[in-house]
Motif scaffolding. Structure first.
Motif, PDB file in Angstrom:
ATOM      1  N   SER A  18      -1.693   7.015  -7.196  1.00 34.50           N
ATOM      2  CA  SER A  18      -2.924   7.800  -7.100  1.00 34.50           C
ATOM      3  C   SER A  18      -4.155   6.910  -6.936  1.00 34.50           C
ATOM      4  O   SER A  18      -4.241   5.817  -7.499  1.00 34.50           O
ATOM      5  CB  SER A  18      -3.088   8.663  -8.353  1.00 34.50           C
ATOM      6  OG  SER A  18      -4.316   9.359  -8.321  1.00 34.50           O
ATOM      7  N   THR A  19      -5.120   7.418  -6.204  1.00 32.03           N
ATOM      8  CA  THR A  19      -6.401   6.734  -6.036  1.00 32.03           C
ATOM      9  C   THR A  19      -7.533   7.472  -6.753  1.00 32.03           C
ATOM     10  O   THR A  19      -8.698   7.109  -6.590  1.00 32.03           O
ATOM     11  CB  THR A  19      -6.751   6.609  -4.540  1.00 32.03           C
ATOM     12  OG1 THR A  19      -6.809   7.915  -3.955  1.00 32.03           O
ATOM     13  CG2 THR A  19      -5.716   5.762  -3.809  1.00 32.03           C
ATOM     14  N   LYS A  20      -7.194   8.462  -7.559  1.00 32.66           N
ATOM     15  CA  LYS A  20      -8.225   9.230  -8.260  1.00 32.66           C
ATOM     16  C   LYS A  20      -8.555   8.583  -9.614  1.00 32.66           C
ATOM     17  O   LYS A  20      -8.399   9.171 -10.687  1.00 32.66           O
ATOM     18  CB  LYS A  20      -7.792  10.681  -8.413  1.00 32.66           C
ATOM     19  CG  LYS A  20      -7.778  11.435  -7.075  1.00 32.66           C
ATOM     20  CD  LYS A  20      -7.432  12.890  -7.245  1.00 32.66           C
ATOM     21  CE  LYS A  20      -7.641  13.666  -5.949  1.00 32.66           C
ATOM     22  NZ  LYS A  20      -6.828  13.187  -4.830  1.00 32.66           N
ATOM     23  N   LEU A  64       0.081   4.892  -0.825  1.00 34.81           N
ATOM     24  CA  LEU A  64      -0.892   5.922  -1.181  1.00 34.81           C
ATOM     25  C   LEU A  64      -0.262   7.269  -1.503  1.00 34.81           C
ATOM     26  O   LEU A  64      -0.900   8.105  -2.160  1.00 34.81           O
ATOM     27  CB  LEU A  64      -1.909   6.082  -0.046  1.00 34.81           C
ATOM     28  CG  LEU A  64      -2.721   4.824   0.303  1.00 34.81           C
ATOM     29  CD1 LEU A  64      -3.746   5.142   1.384  1.00 34.81           C
ATOM     30  CD2 LEU A  64      -3.395   4.250  -0.925  1.00 34.81           C
ATOM     31  N   ASN A 103     -11.183   4.858 -10.920  1.00 38.35           N
ATOM     32  CA  ASN A 103     -12.014   3.756 -10.420  1.00 38.35           C
ATOM     33  C   ASN A 103     -11.355   2.396 -10.624  1.00 38.35           C
ATOM     34  O   ASN A 103     -12.013   1.359 -10.538  1.00 38.35           O
ATOM     35  CB  ASN A 103     -13.409   3.785 -11.056  1.00 38.35           C
ATOM     36  CG  ASN A 103     -13.386   3.620 -12.571  1.00 38.35           C
ATOM     37  OD1 ASN A 103     -12.330   3.586 -13.192  1.00 38.35           O
ATOM     38  ND2 ASN A 103     -14.568   3.531 -13.165  1.00 38.35           N
ATOM     39  N   VAL A 129      -6.467   8.537 -14.446  1.00 41.54           N
ATOM     40  CA  VAL A 129      -6.214   9.235 -13.188  1.00 41.54           C
ATOM     41  C   VAL A 129      -6.432  10.736 -13.398  1.00 41.54           C
ATOM     42  O   VAL A 129      -5.995  11.305 -14.405  1.00 41.54           O
ATOM     43  CB  VAL A 129      -4.774   8.964 -12.706  1.00 41.54           C
ATOM     44  CG1 VAL A 129      -4.437   9.824 -11.493  1.00 41.54           C
ATOM     45  CG2 VAL A 129      -4.600   7.483 -12.381  1.00 41.54           C
ATOM     46  N   ARG A 149       0.863  -1.184   0.000  1.00 34.74           N
ATOM     47  CA  ARG A 149       0.000   0.000   0.000  1.00 34.74           C
ATOM     48  C   ARG A 149       0.897   1.231   0.000  1.00 34.74           C
ATOM     49  O   ARG A 149       1.668   1.462   0.934  1.00 34.74           O
ATOM     50  CB  ARG A 149      -0.899  -0.009   1.226  1.00 34.74           C
ATOM     51  CG  ARG A 149      -1.985   1.049   1.210  1.00 34.74           C
ATOM     52  CD  ARG A 149      -2.913   0.859   2.397  1.00 34.74           C
ATOM     53  NE  ARG A 149      -4.092   1.698   2.307  1.00 34.74           N
ATOM     54  CZ  ARG A 149      -5.104   1.645   3.162  1.00 34.74           C
ATOM     55  NH1 ARG A 149      -5.073   0.777   4.170  1.00 34.74           N
ATOM     56  NH2 ARG A 149      -6.141   2.435   3.018  1.00 34.74           N
ATOM     57  N   TYR A 161      -7.640  -1.542  -7.748  1.00 33.82           N
ATOM     58  CA  TYR A 161      -6.433  -1.667  -6.933  1.00 33.82           C
ATOM     59  C   TYR A 161      -5.597  -0.388  -6.938  1.00 33.82           C
ATOM     60  O   TYR A 161      -4.388  -0.422  -6.699  1.00 33.82           O
ATOM     61  CB  TYR A 161      -5.602  -2.866  -7.389  1.00 33.82           C
ATOM     62  CG  TYR A 161      -6.125  -4.162  -6.802  1.00 33.82           C
ATOM     63  CD1 TYR A 161      -5.630  -4.648  -5.602  1.00 33.82           C
ATOM     64  CD2 TYR A 161      -7.148  -4.861  -7.425  1.00 33.82           C
ATOM     65  CE1 TYR A 161      -6.126  -5.818  -5.040  1.00 33.82           C
ATOM     66  CE2 TYR A 161      -7.660  -6.031  -6.880  1.00 33.82           C
ATOM     67  CZ  TYR A 161      -7.142  -6.502  -5.683  1.00 33.82           C
ATOM     68  OH  TYR A 161      -7.644  -7.656  -5.119  1.00 33.82           O
ATOM     69  N   ALA A 162      -6.249   0.732  -7.180  1.00 34.63           N
ATOM     70  CA  ALA A 162      -5.547   2.015  -7.109  1.00 34.63           C
ATOM     71  C   ALA A 162      -4.962   2.195  -5.711  1.00 34.63           C
ATOM     72  O   ALA A 162      -5.635   1.976  -4.704  1.00 34.63           O
ATOM     73  CB  ALA A 162      -6.504   3.156  -7.431  1.00 34.63           C
ATOM     74  N   GLY A 163      -3.692   2.591  -5.654  1.00 30.76           N
ATOM     75  CA  GLY A 163      -3.017   2.784  -4.378  1.00 30.76           C
ATOM     76  C   GLY A 163      -2.171   1.605  -3.947  1.00 30.76           C
ATOM     77  O   GLY A 163      -1.428   1.705  -2.962  1.00 30.76           O
ATOM     78  N   TYR A 164      -2.263   0.480  -4.701  1.00 26.95           N
ATOM     79  CA  TYR A 164      -1.520  -0.731  -4.337  1.00 26.95           C
ATOM     80  C   TYR A 164      -0.578  -1.134  -5.472  1.00 26.95           C
ATOM     81  O   TYR A 164      -0.846  -0.890  -6.658  1.00 26.95           O
ATOM     82  CB  TYR A 164      -2.483  -1.891  -4.039  1.00 26.95           C
ATOM     83  CG  TYR A 164      -3.332  -1.652  -2.818  1.00 26.95           C
ATOM     84  CD1 TYR A 164      -2.933  -2.104  -1.561  1.00 26.95           C
ATOM     85  CD2 TYR A 164      -4.533  -0.946  -2.909  1.00 26.95           C
ATOM     86  CE1 TYR A 164      -3.705  -1.869  -0.433  1.00 26.95           C
ATOM     87  CE2 TYR A 164      -5.312  -0.701  -1.792  1.00 26.95           C
ATOM     88  CZ  TYR A 164      -4.890  -1.166  -0.553  1.00 26.95           C
ATOM     89  OH  TYR A 164      -5.656  -0.923   0.563  1.00 26.95           O
TER      90      TYR A 164
END
Length: 631
Positions: A315-317, A311, A319, A565, A309, A322-325
């Motif tokens: 980026s988690t922006k 973060l 859908n 993203v 992980r 597994y964004a962020g991993y």
């Protein structure tokens, strides 16, 4: 002596200069003024077929940087973020107009030979083959730009027709040309070399025409269902392309020419995308340990492990589920075609690993803007990323978008040794499976056609031994779709996964959400029959048919494709924002190519007709849907 006049100027917009025919060069004659016995249909048809294989210049621009990116078969930023290049658009428009000019000249030559009494016994069949190939080329052009001329490419600026008119014309041409092929006419040995696909096997061309008609009829399923159904149900009763020996494929050759590998440029990284990663991971329930040798065992991760992980750097922006991993190893289970398409990063002893473009740089730094906070060892990992604007996290992440750290397309597709596929038997079967699900009259059940499609693909990849377990699998991939036809149980909203904090090494657990595909049935299903079919079709078409994958996504919203993203606003994709990236609309994905400025300058009337034909006050934008696409 009577002379034969050949139209050689571009009909569409006068922006294409005629290409001289190699045969005329060999004869030392003027290609615009040759005697009838020196002009043969196959010379021009050969140019149209060979040209469409795409030389490295246009192959890199259209096939790789447009189609493969739009369909997310690879990671890059072009159409996926709403960006194109007018020079590339000019080039592709010029090339495909030239191919159409050649094939129209072939038809003209066939007609004139029949009129003046110089036709060979196979002349009429040659004309039908040219009509079939013209139908494909017109569909390719219309599926990229939208409205095109129906009777163009013949020496004058023509009128542009709307996409519905174009498609109705193409479907009628395919039906008529297929019916008029006389399979009893022998093919002379001396002309076979002028057909790189079928050596003028009339039976194979007929099967291709009928299966191509299935493809293009299905294209209308969402906008003109009665027409789609009628055309499909008629075509499916004819001989179809259902065996690999009948596939439309052309052998690649080394060098810089029309037959050079369409994905062969060494500077193209062709990295694994998040879309492909999520489709393959877990699908079919076949363990990595059962596909790889024991030497890979230390890198294979548990089935319930999400990865590191990170973060601050991933980026988690988007859908992307597994964004962020970042997976610091290999997935526990993967579709048997996965590692064959994209060998693990850093797998240097694999003979199919593409040692191109900084291939050996597997150590990637994560920084705080100045100093290294962590180094990622990418060797023997299998990660894909979402495209887009990664903003601050991306500026500190020296893994994303860099060569060496991600799996890249296998060497066998990049070294000029393969055959470029235009139509394979699995597509026929998946089209029939979709028609069955729609309730249309077809000769197979949906399950039978679906199974035959997967079987055909597995045979192509040489993994048939995995087929029984694969077909029975109820394991979900990262998108929430399974393989088994009878298993239509929807996945839960979330599932528990373990992870390791990439900065502190602390362990934790997280509920990963299956993605909600708002483009298909408003995100209410992930594992229905149509999703299964298109998932398998997308995978089977890898890596040769990105345009078809893009067209399916534009038509259906399938398979699930993550949003780019949006750490920062994407200026050319304004509909996608930080407020809606979890619930995107069709305006958040590319829909077409813009017309080149050269068309506007050379044929202003035609350009205005095209804009009107796009419909409803549409603009010449990448996000303007075509007639047959979702709106």
């Amino acid at each position: 002596m009577k002379r034969f006049k050949i139209a050689s100027a571009l009909a569409l917009s006068a922006i294409v200069l005629a290409s001289s025919c190699k045969k005329f060069d060999d004869l030392g004659t003027n290609p615009k003024q040759a005697s009838p016995e020196q002009v043969e249909v196959e010379y021009f048809l050969n140019n149209a077929i060979i040209g469409a294989q795409m030389d490295p210049h246009i192959g890199e621009r259209a096939f790789v940087l447009y189609w493969k990116v739009a369909s997310h078969q690879m990671l890059e930023n072009t159409l996926n973020v709403g960006e194109d290049d007018d020079d590339w658009n000019k080039d592709y428009f010029r090339y495909i107009s030239g191919w159409l000019n050649h094939v129209n000249t072939a038809i003209q030559v066939a007609d004139d030979k029949k009129t003046n009494g110089t036709a060979w016994p196979h002349n009429d069949n040659m004309k039908q083959v040219a009509r079939i190939w013209r139908a494909y080329l017109m569909s390719e052009m219309a599926d990229n730009y939208g409205p095109i001329p129906v009777n163009g490419f013949q020496g004058t600026n023509p009128d542009f027709a709307d996409v519905k008119t174009v498609y109705y014309h193409i479907l009628a041409e395919l039906k008529d040309a297929s019916a008029k092929l006389d399979l009893n006419v022998p093919t002379p040995e001396n002309i076979k070399a002028y057909d790189a696909a079928y050596s003028f096997s009339w039976a194979k061309w007929q099967k291709y025409a009928n299966s191509l008609r299935l493809r293009l009829a299905m294209r209308l399923s969402q906008v003109d269902a009665p027409k789609a159904k009628a055309e499909f149900e008629d075509a499916v009763t004819k001989p179809l392309l259902t065996a690999m020996g009948d596939a439309f494929q052309v052998q690649e050759k080394s060098g810089w020419n029309d037959l050079s590998g369409v994905m062969s440029r060494p500077w193209s990284t062709l990295m694994l995308s998040a879309t492909v990663k999520n489709l393959y991971t877990g699908l079919g329930g076949i363990k990595s340990a059962d596909q790889l040798t024991a030497s890979y065992a230390p890198y294979i991760k548990p089935a319930n492990y999400a990865g590191l992980r990170l973060l601050d750097h991933f980026s988690t922006k988007t859908n992307e589920p597994y964004a962020g991993y970042w997976l610091d190893g290999l997935p526990n289970m993967i579709d048997p075609r996965g590692y064959l398409t994209f060998p693990p990063a850093g797998d240097f002893n694999n003979p199919d690993f593409a040692k191109l473009n900084n291939w050996s740089s597997t150590l990637k730094r994560l920084t705080d803007g100045t100093n290294t906070v962590r180094t990622l060892e990418s060797a023997f990992t299998w990660n894909g990323a979402a495209g887009g604007d990664w903003g601050v996290p991306g500026s500190k992440n020296l893994w994303v978008f860099t060569s060496g750290g991600s799996p890249r397309l296998a060497l066998k597709f990049r070294n000029d040794s393969n055959k470029r596929l235009f139509f394979a038997p699995w597509e026929t079967y998946f089209l029939i499976a979709e028609a069955a699900v729609r309730g249309w009259t077809v000769p197979l059940t949906g399950e039978d056609a679906y199974t035959k499609g997967i079987t055909s693909s597995f045979e192509y990849w040489g993994v048939s031994s995995k087929l029984p377990a694969y077909l029975a699998s109820t394991n979900y991939n990262n998108d929430g779709t399974s393989v088994s036809w009878s298993h239509v149980t929807e996945p839960p909203a979330t599932y528990a996964m373990d992870y390791v904090d990439g900065y502190t090494a602390a362990t934790g657990s997280v509920n990963i959400k299956y993605p909600v595909n708002t483009l298909y049935k408003n995100g209410t299903v992930k594992n229905d029959l149509l999703t299964k079919i298109i998932t398998q079709k997308y995978i089977a078409q890898m890596p040769w048919l990105p345009l078809e994958a893009w067209s399916d996504h534009r038509r259906l919203g399938l398979p699930f494709i993550e949003t780019p993203v949006v750490e920062n606003t994407l200026n050319n994709l304004p509909a996608l924002t930080q407020a809606n990236f979890m619930t995107p609309t069709v305006k958040c994905f590319p829909q077409r190519l813009r017309y080149p400025s050269s068309l506007i300058n050379a044929n202003a009337k035609g350009y205005e007709q095209a804009m009107t034909a796009l419909g409803n006050g549409a603009t010449d934008a990448i996000t303007t849907p075509l007639w047959w696409a979702q709106k």
